[in-house]
Design an enzyme around this catalytic site. Structure first.
Site, PDB file in Angstrom:
ATOM      1  N   CYS A  99       0.835  -1.197   0.000  1.00 57.86           N
ATOM      2  CA  CYS A  99       0.000   0.000   0.000  1.00 57.86           C
ATOM      3  C   CYS A  99       0.874   1.253   0.000  1.00 57.86           C
ATOM      4  O   CYS A  99       2.001   1.240   0.482  1.00 57.86           O
ATOM      5  CB  CYS A  99      -0.949   0.069   1.178  1.00 57.86           C
ATOM      6  SG  CYS A  99      -1.961  -1.380   1.416  1.00 57.86           S
ATOM      7  N   ARG A 106       3.761  -0.250  -4.809  1.00 58.30           N
ATOM      8  CA  ARG A 106       3.545  -0.778  -3.459  1.00 58.30           C
ATOM      9  C   ARG A 106       2.183  -1.470  -3.322  1.00 58.30           C
ATOM     10  O   ARG A 106       1.885  -2.054  -2.285  1.00 58.30           O
ATOM     11  CB  ARG A 106       3.619   0.361  -2.436  1.00 58.30           C
ATOM     12  CG  ARG A 106       4.994   0.964  -2.289  1.00 58.30           C
ATOM     13  CD  ARG A 106       4.974   2.031  -1.233  1.00 58.30           C
ATOM     14  NE  ARG A 106       4.762   1.465   0.080  1.00 58.30           N
ATOM     15  CZ  ARG A 106       5.710   1.218   0.953  1.00 58.30           C
ATOM     16  NH1 ARG A 106       6.948   1.487   0.661  1.00 58.30           N
ATOM     17  NH2 ARG A 106       5.431   0.709   2.123  1.00 58.30           N
ATOM     18  N   TRP A 142      -3.001  -2.612  -1.543  1.00 55.49           N
ATOM     19  CA  TRP A 142      -2.738  -4.035  -1.800  1.00 55.49           C
ATOM     20  C   TRP A 142      -3.562  -4.760  -0.754  1.00 55.49           C
ATOM     21  O   TRP A 142      -3.236  -4.728   0.440  1.00 55.49           O
ATOM     22  CB  TRP A 142      -1.243  -4.323  -1.649  1.00 55.49           C
ATOM     23  CG  TRP A 142      -0.856  -5.714  -2.014  1.00 55.49           C
ATOM     24  CD1 TRP A 142      -0.556  -6.175  -3.260  1.00 55.49           C
ATOM     25  CD2 TRP A 142      -0.705  -6.834  -1.130  1.00 55.49           C
ATOM     26  NE1 TRP A 142      -0.241  -7.509  -3.197  1.00 55.49           N
ATOM     27  CE2 TRP A 142      -0.316  -7.942  -1.915  1.00 55.49           C
ATOM     28  CE3 TRP A 142      -0.854  -7.016   0.245  1.00 55.49           C
ATOM     29  CZ2 TRP A 142      -0.082  -9.194  -1.373  1.00 55.49           C
ATOM     30  CZ3 TRP A 142      -0.625  -8.268   0.783  1.00 55.49           C
ATOM     31  CH2 TRP A 142      -0.244  -9.344  -0.031  1.00 55.49           C
ATOM     32  N   ASN A 166      -1.663   1.894   6.020  1.00 59.06           N
ATOM     33  CA  ASN A 166      -0.806   0.788   5.571  1.00 59.06           C
ATOM     34  C   ASN A 166      -0.573  -0.096   6.774  1.00 59.06           C
ATOM     35  O   ASN A 166      -0.304   0.410   7.860  1.00 59.06           O
ATOM     36  CB  ASN A 166       0.564   1.290   5.110  1.00 59.06           C
ATOM     37  CG  ASN A 166       0.508   1.966   3.769  1.00 59.06           C
ATOM     38  OD1 ASN A 166      -0.543   2.046   3.156  1.00 59.06           O
ATOM     39  ND2 ASN A 166       1.645   2.460   3.321  1.00 59.06           N
ATOM     40  N   GLY A 167      -0.627  -1.415   6.583  1.00 65.83           N
ATOM     41  CA  GLY A 167      -0.364  -2.337   7.695  1.00 65.83           C
ATOM     42  C   GLY A 167      -1.571  -3.209   7.963  1.00 65.83           C
ATOM     43  O   GLY A 167      -2.489  -3.295   7.143  1.00 65.83           O
ATOM     44  N   GLU A 225      16.290 -18.491  -8.489  1.00 67.36           N
ATOM     45  CA  GLU A 225      16.000 -17.077  -8.720  1.00 67.36           C
ATOM     46  C   GLU A 225      15.431 -16.872 -10.133  1.00 67.36           C
ATOM     47  O   GLU A 225      14.489 -16.101 -10.323  1.00 67.36           O
ATOM     48  CB  GLU A 225      17.268 -16.243  -8.485  1.00 67.36           C
ATOM     49  CG  GLU A 225      17.143 -14.752  -8.740  1.00 67.36           C
ATOM     50  CD  GLU A 225      16.014 -14.054  -7.977  1.00 67.36           C
ATOM     51  OE1 GLU A 225      15.442 -14.637  -7.042  1.00 67.36           O
ATOM     52  OE2 GLU A 225      15.691 -12.916  -8.355  1.00 67.36           O
ATOM     53  N   LYS A 235      11.708 -15.306 -10.931  1.00 67.28           N
ATOM     54  CA  LYS A 235      11.504 -14.146 -11.811  1.00 67.28           C
ATOM     55  C   LYS A 235      10.469 -14.469 -12.883  1.00 67.28           C
ATOM     56  O   LYS A 235       9.575 -13.696 -13.149  1.00 67.28           O
ATOM     57  CB  LYS A 235      12.839 -13.809 -12.468  1.00 67.28           C
ATOM     58  CG  LYS A 235      13.416 -12.463 -12.465  1.00 67.28           C
ATOM     59  CD  LYS A 235      13.544 -11.590 -11.294  1.00 67.28           C
ATOM     60  CE  LYS A 235      12.930 -11.877 -10.005  1.00 67.28           C
ATOM     61  NZ  LYS A 235      13.472 -11.226  -8.854  1.00 67.28           N
ATOM     62  N   GLU A 275       6.823 -14.909 -11.371  1.00 66.97           N
ATOM     63  CA  GLU A 275       6.149 -13.743 -10.787  1.00 66.97           C
ATOM     64  C   GLU A 275       5.683 -12.732 -11.826  1.00 66.97           C
ATOM     65  O   GLU A 275       4.666 -12.078 -11.619  1.00 66.97           O
ATOM     66  CB  GLU A 275       6.999 -13.075  -9.692  1.00 66.97           C
ATOM     67  CG  GLU A 275       8.200 -12.301 -10.151  1.00 66.97           C
ATOM     68  CD  GLU A 275       8.875 -11.551  -9.003  1.00 66.97           C
ATOM     69  OE1 GLU A 275      10.103 -11.542  -8.971  1.00 66.97           O
ATOM     70  OE2 GLU A 275       8.179 -10.975  -8.154  1.00 66.97           O
ATOM     71  N   HIS A 323      14.513 -38.231  -9.825  1.00 68.41           N
ATOM     72  CA  HIS A 323      13.958 -38.844  -8.618  1.00 68.41           C
ATOM     73  C   HIS A 323      12.469 -38.546  -8.476  1.00 68.41           C
ATOM     74  O   HIS A 323      11.932 -38.629  -7.380  1.00 68.41           O
ATOM     75  CB  HIS A 323      14.755 -38.397  -7.386  1.00 68.41           C
ATOM     76  CG  HIS A 323      16.175 -38.865  -7.443  1.00 68.41           C
ATOM     77  ND1 HIS A 323      16.534 -40.165  -7.227  1.00 68.41           N
ATOM     78  CD2 HIS A 323      17.317 -38.211  -7.763  1.00 68.41           C
ATOM     79  CE1 HIS A 323      17.845 -40.300  -7.391  1.00 68.41           C
ATOM     80  NE2 HIS A 323      18.343 -39.118  -7.727  1.00 68.41           N
ATOM     81  N   LYS A 363       5.575  -4.300  -3.897  1.00 72.65           N
ATOM     82  CA  LYS A 363       7.028  -4.190  -3.806  1.00 72.65           C
ATOM     83  C   LYS A 363       7.548  -4.525  -2.423  1.00 72.65           C
ATOM     84  O   LYS A 363       8.554  -5.195  -2.272  1.00 72.65           O
ATOM     85  CB  LYS A 363       7.455  -2.779  -4.206  1.00 72.65           C
ATOM     86  CG  LYS A 363       8.956  -2.562  -4.233  1.00 72.65           C
ATOM     87  CD  LYS A 363       9.597  -3.362  -5.331  1.00 72.65           C
ATOM     88  CE  LYS A 363      11.111  -3.289  -5.316  1.00 72.65           C
ATOM     89  NZ  LYS A 363      11.692  -4.401  -6.083  1.00 72.65           N
TER      90      LYS A 363
HETATM   91  C1  F6R Z   1      10.936 -10.920  -6.090  1.00 76.52           C
HETATM   92  C2  F6R Z   1      11.005  -9.970  -5.000  1.00 76.52           C
HETATM   93  C3  F6R Z   1      10.689 -10.450  -3.639  1.00 76.52           C
HETATM   94  C4  F6R Z   1      11.553  -9.719  -2.597  1.00 76.52           C
HETATM   95  C5  F6R Z   1      11.097 -10.096  -1.187  1.00 76.52           C
HETATM   96  C6  F6R Z   1      11.949  -9.448  -0.119  1.00 76.52           C
HETATM   97  O1  F6R Z   1      11.312 -10.332  -7.301  1.00 76.52           O
HETATM   98  O2  F6R Z   1      11.262  -8.822  -5.192  1.00 76.52           O
HETATM   99  O3  F6R Z   1      10.836 -11.827  -3.535  1.00 76.52           O
HETATM  100  O4  F6R Z   1      12.885 -10.063  -2.792  1.00 76.52           O
HETATM  101  O5  F6R Z   1       9.768  -9.712  -1.021  1.00 76.52           O
HETATM  102  O6  F6R Z   1      11.875  -8.061  -0.195  1.00 76.52           O
HETATM  103  P1  F6R Z   1      12.961  -7.150   0.504  1.00 76.52           P
HETATM  104  O7  F6R Z   1      14.258  -7.425  -0.180  1.00 76.52           O
HETATM  105  O8  F6R Z   1      12.480  -5.761   0.313  1.00 76.52           O
HETATM  106  O9  F6R Z   1      13.013  -7.567   1.940  1.00 76.52           O
END
Ligand code: F6R
Length: 608
Positions: free
Chosen positions: A2, A27, A81, A105-106, A481, A485, A488, A504, A603
């Site tokens: 948010c 956000r 969000w 927010n929260g 990773e 990517k 998501e 396996h 984010k």
């Molecule tokens: C994926 C991504 C998330 C963040 C995770 C941690 O692309 O961005 O998996 O890495 O939410 O976020 P931070 O690094 O802000 O603690």
């Protein structure tokens, strides 16, 4: 999670709110809303499920209907969000009572009990949100006390959970009130008025002077003055810090998406982060402290960076390292004390699970070291020590340059520990660091230079229900990773597997045309990975091989190849991940996905 913006001052408030909200949409973006004081109509609230652009349309419609422009100089806005209650018009913020409009927010943990109590006192609830309980509670105390600060203080005594609130009291048309706990909020002072915001990009266009509100502080924001009240009564005008980000850094600079821009920034991010960590006192810290255990705690991509840190520290320094997913940390009841180190990795520094893990580590007396991208964030402030990654603002929800910066720190820590333990000579350590600062950024640039070829390859995935990433050693960690990517931002299911583990069980999922992205960056493991590639190839997989010298790879083992520049094998994650990020990016673009704002995500995950 948010975004919040608020402005009061001499200018029209709507452009400020829209511009702030648009820069905060990363956000959260499933609904948006604004509340403001119109000089003719009084307090107005426009909110809706959907993007900020839809609120702009609502406002334009309102102006058309009224036959005049909205004239307002004070207001608050929110982009959501959803946590409690699905995205809908009614669940959007602001939540407005007769006397109060509030954005949040929260998460309010005891909202059900508060709702029940407030219903008994005659309040009717219109939404399914936890936030509405806070709006009504503050309204209730405002009616009792007629004083905003007393009302907020009384309400937060009863609220359990995390919050950053921006509040308007309807009979104080030029004032904004703010308070926070476990969710970030800044106050900012500009030439034509003052602001509140959940994050810096929202106010960057207007001012570079900001103050990070501390836990429990209450702020009053008028056009000319910001005052902060601490519990116990003391009040003060905050001392502002200067924002060092440029506006350009938070804008797309001609790239179609932030994600692509941020991938292009990786070479710079690696170089800058290397300088940042080398100029920190990290070497002295490790020299002065002998730890029984080193533990890395993080979420998502940051946790994947931690896995690289573990691999390299164990390889170079021969020190065992544990890596924990932050949300699971407490359930593992970690054995920690004053001789243990906990490294928290976080781009935002506001991830709720990472903060909770940090607090647990501190409670148990462990040393804590934050690797964060946002100076002044909660993780940065609460950890005993901090290393700043200098990725710059990362706006796209999918983390790219932050990951490259985080692994840069991981490499430096592993090299420094190896040197301190006598496993690398100073000459060897310096040579590795030198290569990290010069050859690695150049190699990433070379990979980015292949983006057109990668874009064409992306077409291969468009209709696939599922994709596999396989590799051995470091490549196995990178596979995780790469897979994250892809899933998501493209919404294609994907899995990462240790190449030798497929047979396996999981190999049963390989059918004609299933894409398998095989990472084979380590020469020593190449033959073995090749056997695994053949296992999937003979079952019909469409193999995309990612390796150095790809042009020399036997064409019978793969359908497509992405070549990586020659580099010390230990540094392959930097180049391979750039290729995988680009592949995910172009696949998402071709599938018509909202690359920078993938569905259901935000984010910064500020709820547990
Ligand atoms: C994926 C991504 C998330 C963040 C995770 C941690 O692309 O961005 O998996 O890495 O939410 O976020 P931070 O690094 O802000 O603690």
């Amino acid at each position: 999670m948010c975004g919040i913006i608020g402005y009061t001052g001499g200018s029209q408030v709507l452009p400020k709110l829209f511009c702030g909200l648009e820069s905060l949409e990363y956000r959260g973006y499933d609904s948006a809303g604004i509340a403001f004081y119109d000089t003719k109509a009084g307090m107005l609230c426009l909110k809706e499920k959907g993007r900020v652009s839809e609120i702009r349309t609502l406002a334009a419609g309102y102006e058309r209907d009224m036959g005049r422009k909205i004239d307002a100089h004070c207001g608050i806005g929110h982009t959501r969000w959803a946590t409690h209650g699905k995205p809908s018009d009614l669940n959007s913020h602001p939540h407005c009572t007769s006397d109060v409009s509030l954005v949040h927010n929260g998460i309010i943990e005891n909202y059900a009990a508060l709702r029940e109590e407030l219903s008994r006192r005659g309040y009717r609830f219109l939404s399914e949100t936890d936030t509405e309980a806070a709006a009504n509670l503050i309204d209730y105390y405002y009616k009792q006390t007629e004083d905003p600060i007393s009302a907020i203080r009384a309400a937060i005594r009863e609220i359990r959970g995390s919050y950053a609130f921006g509040i308007l009291f309807h009979d104080r048309p030029s004032m904004i009130y703010a308070v926070r706990k476990d969710s970030p909020l800044i106050l900012a002072s500009g030439e034509d008025g003052n602001y509140i915001a959940s994050d810096i990009p929202a106010i960057l266009k207007y001012t570079d002077q900001y103050y990070r509100l501390e836990e429990g502080e209450i702020a009053t924001v008028s056009p000319a003055l910001i005052t902060v009240y601490r519990d116990g009564g003391a009040s003060f005008t905050p001392e502002y810090e200067k924002i060092t980000w440029s506006v350009d850094a938070a804008e797309k600079e001609g790239f179609p998406h932030f994600m692509l821009k941020e991938i292009h920034e990786e070479p710079r991010a690696v170089r800058d982060t290397l300088s940042s960590v080398l100029s920190s006192d990290i070497e002295a810290f490790f020299a002065e402290n002998e730890f029984d255990t080193i533990n890395i705690v993080a979420c998502g991509t940051a946790m994947h960076a931690g896995l690289i840190g573990k691999f390299m520290t164990e390889k170079l320094a021969r020190i065992p390292v544990n890596v924990y997913i932050a949300s699971e940390f407490r359930y593992q009841d970690p054995i920690l004390g004053s001789r243990d180190l906990v490294i928290l990795i976080s781009q935002s520094g506001e991830t709720a699970d990472t903060i909770a893990a940090l607090r647990l580590a501190k409670e148990r007396g462990a040393h804590t070291l934050a690797v964060v991208n946002v100076i002044g964030s909660t993780v940065a402030r609460e950890a005993d020590r901090m290393i700043l990654t200098l990725a710059g603002p990362e706006i796209s929800v999918a983390s790219t340059k932050a990951y490259s910066s985080q692994i840069t720190v991981m490499y430096v820590i592993s090299i420094k520990l190896a040197e301190l333990r006598g496993r690398l000579s100073p000459g060897e350590a310096n040579a590795l660091l030198e290569e990290l600062g010069s050859k690695v950024p150049a190699a990433i640039e070379e990979v980015i230079g292949q983006k057109e070829k990668i874009r064409l390859l992306a077409g291969e995935f468009l209709q696939c229900p599922s994709v596999f990433f396989i590799g051995r050693g470091l490549d196995c960690l990178l596979a995780s990773e790469g897979s994250l990517k892809l899933k998501e931002i493209t919404y294609i299911h994907s899995e990462a597997y240790a190449a030798g583990e497929m047979k396996h069980g999981t190999i049963s999922l390989i059918t004609d045309g299933t894409p398998v992205i095989a990472l084979a960056t380590d020469k020593k493991l190449f033959e073995k990975t090749l056997s695994n590639i053949k296992e999937v190839k003979t079952r019909g997989a469409k193999v995309i091989l990612v390796c150095p010298d790809a042009d020399h790879a036997d064409p019978s083992v793969c359908d497509f190849r992405i070549g990586l520049p020659a580099l010390n094998e230990s540094y392959a994650p930097f180049t391979a991940i750039a290729a995988l990020q680009l592949l995910a990016y172009y696949t998402a673009v071709l599938r018509g996905c909202d690359v920078d704002r993938p569905r259901n995500l935000a984010k910064s995950v500020t709820v547990e």
